[in-house]
Motif scaffolding. Structure first.
Motif, mmCIF file in Angstrom:
data_model
loop_
_atom_site.group_PDB
_atom_site.id
_atom_site.type_symbol
_atom_site.label_atom_id
_atom_site.label_comp_id
_atom_site.label_asym_id
_atom_site.label_seq_id
_atom_site.Cartn_x
_atom_site.Cartn_y
_atom_site.Cartn_z
ATOM 1 N N ASP A 92 0.870 -1.190 0.000
ATOM 2 C CA ASP A 92 0.000 0.000 0.000
ATOM 3 C C ASP A 92 0.903 1.236 0.000
ATOM 4 N N SER A 95 -0.615 7.595 0.094
ATOM 5 C CA SER A 95 -1.908 7.772 -0.580
ATOM 6 C C SER A 95 -1.871 8.707 -1.789
ATOM 7 N N ASN A 150 1.354 8.405 -7.119
ATOM 8 C CA ASN A 150 0.813 7.648 -8.243
ATOM 9 C C ASN A 150 1.815 6.666 -8.832
ATOM 10 N N ASN A 161 0.120 4.945 -11.852
ATOM 11 C CA ASN A 161 -1.314 4.648 -11.636
ATOM 12 C C ASN A 161 -1.496 3.140 -11.799
ATOM 13 N N SER A 165 -4.094 1.914 -6.747
ATOM 14 C CA SER A 165 -3.785 2.178 -5.333
ATOM 15 C C SER A 165 -2.806 1.117 -4.850
#
Lengths: 116, 112
Positions: free
Chosen positions: A24, A27, A30, A51, A73
């Protein structure tokens, strides 16, 4: 600010099994990268996403390795039919395309894989 | 010539001294560079980035880039035992600001 997270932190598997790791990124980043590192070496580039698009993959990477970032993500790295030579630390990093920290790659804690 | 070269060390300095870590690079590496610190068993942690010729300072750390000599260095002032780690130099593959090319790292030991 939450940094890059990786799961699991450690994985022990038997030769021939498949394993999957998750990353992860930060946030707002990209760009996402996967590296592999063995003792005494610098990180070895595996693949890169911007992305959801996988834009580059190392030519050294066996077909047993595959990575996805389906929604731009989190990302997963799968290794099929693991071999003892796959034992390493698998590192994920992310970066932004702009801003103050443009192009700076920030690493997660890594997943240490041991193949028996 | 390797794309990014570092002296593997170990470099040993006394506490409070200046540690100087060096890195040279080939034409296949672009002139954006990053210094990472890595403790044993942990992942790399970004210390400094430098894109322009000259010096860049951040606290006890100074990065220096000399494009003519293809040389980048990291100075650590007032070295502390907690600075003992491996320091990795990395630069982008020329023409591709995505793929980092890494040195093998220099091991630094700061002795109390």
């Amino acid at each position: 600010d939450t940094g890059v997270s990786q799961d699991p932190r450690h994985k022990i598997t038997k030769r021939g099994q498949n394993v999957t790791f998750r990353c992860d990124p930060i946030s707002e980043h990209n760009r996402l990268y996967w590296y592999r590192q063995t003792l005494g070496q610098g990180p070895e580039f595996l693949t890169y996403f911007q992305n959801e698009a996988q834009l580059e993959k190392s030519r050294l990477l066996s077909d047993r390795f595959s990575a996805e970032r389906p929604k731009g993500s989190f990302s997963t790295l799968e290794i099929q039919r693991t071999e003892q030579g796959d034992s390493a630390m698998y590192l994920c990093a992310s970066s932004s395309q702009g801003g103050v920290s443009y192009n700076e790659q920030f690493f997660g804690p890594g997943t240490r894989l041991t193949v028996l | 010539q390797k794309e990014v070269e570092q002296n593997s060390g170990p470099l040993s300095v006394p506490e409070g001294a200046i540690a100087s870590l060096n890195c040279t690079y080939s034409d296949r590496v672009s002139q954006s560079f990053f210094w990472y610190r890595q403790y044993s068993g942990k992942s790399p942690e970004l210390i400094m980035s430098i894109y322009s010729n000259g010096d860049k300072e951040d606290g006890r750390f100074t990065a220096q880039l000399n494009k003519a000599s293809q040389y980048v260095s990291l100075l650590i002032r007032d070295s502390q035992p907690s600075d003992s780690a491996t320091y990795l130099c990395a630069g982008f593959n020329a023409g591709n600001n995505r793929k980092l090319i890494w040195g093998l790292g220099t091991s630094l030991a700061v002795n109390p």
